[in-house]
Enzyme design. Structure first.
Site, short mmCIF file in Angstrom:
data_model
loop_
_atom_site.label_atom_id
_atom_site.label_comp_id
_atom_site.label_asym_id
_atom_site.label_seq_id
_atom_site.Cartn_x
_atom_site.Cartn_y
_atom_site.Cartn_z
N GLN A 78 41.45 44.54 38.38
CA GLN A 78 40.23 43.84 38.82
C GLN A 78 39.20 43.88 37.69
O GLN A 78 38.29 44.70 37.70
CB GLN A 78 39.69 44.55 40.07
CG GLN A 78 38.47 43.91 40.67
CD GLN A 78 38.80 42.61 41.38
OE1 GLN A 78 39.73 42.54 42.16
NE2 GLN A 78 38.03 41.59 41.11
N PHE A 79 39.36 42.98 36.71
CA PHE A 79 38.46 43.01 35.56
C PHE A 79 37.02 42.75 35.94
O PHE A 79 36.10 43.10 35.20
CB PHE A 79 38.94 42.03 34.47
CG PHE A 79 38.55 40.60 34.70
CD1 PHE A 79 37.39 40.09 34.16
CD2 PHE A 79 39.36 39.76 35.47
CE1 PHE A 79 37.03 38.77 34.37
CE2 PHE A 79 39.01 38.45 35.68
CZ PHE A 79 37.84 37.94 35.14
N THR A 80 36.76 42.15 37.10
CA THR A 80 35.38 41.85 37.48
C THR A 80 34.56 43.11 37.79
O THR A 80 33.34 43.03 37.92
CB THR A 80 35.31 40.87 38.67
OG1 THR A 80 35.96 41.45 39.79
CG2 THR A 80 35.95 39.54 38.30
#
Length: 147
Positions: A78-80
């Protein structure tokens, strides 16, 4: 590395309509590798997660770990979680580069499994649909850099 842990009764992740990972009672873990994360970050984070006492004991107190309850984990990249929210549109420049992010994400999943937690994963970089039933609800944000 940053992670959001959710205590779940069940969770699953799908890619293009096909389930690629699931867990029963345990943890749904969204994880993001950050720029500057060292090689020790995945193991450090996995050790914290495996020992975190966020499951109910016989008295209803959060006193048990995912290992104590025989639970499992669904780990999804989940790079966000690296979002910089200074304006109206988030930036993600503090996330690790994709190749490094994938390496550290996979190392985290492997380290958590080595801690004795059965692990399934999503697909790094894919568009995924995540479904879960948050138990409690209990949701905790942690960072491998924090003590």
């Amino acid at each position: 590395m940053r992670a959001v842990l959710q205590r779940v009764s069940r969770a699953q992740v799908s890619v293009e309509g096909e389930v690629v990972g699931r867990c029963g009672p345990g943890l749904m873990i969204l994880v993001c590798a950050m720029q500057g994360d060292g090689d020790d970050a995945p193991a450090r984070l996995a050790a914290k997660v495996a020992k975190m006492r966020i499951f109910r004991d016989d008295q209803g107190k959060m006193n048990l770990s995912v290992r104590d309850i025989g639970g499992s984990a669904l780990v999804v990249s989940q790079f966000t979680l690296a979002a910089d929210l200074r304006g109206n549109r988030p930036g993600f420049s503090t996330a690790a580069a994709p190749e490094e992010g994938k390496r550290l994400y996979e190392a985290f999943a492997a380290a958590l499994a080595a801690e004795g937690v059965p692990v399934e994963t999503g697909v790094f970089g894919a568009e995924m649909a995540v479904e879960l039933v948050n138990d409690g609800p209990v949701t905790i944000w942690i960072d491998s850099a924090a003590g």
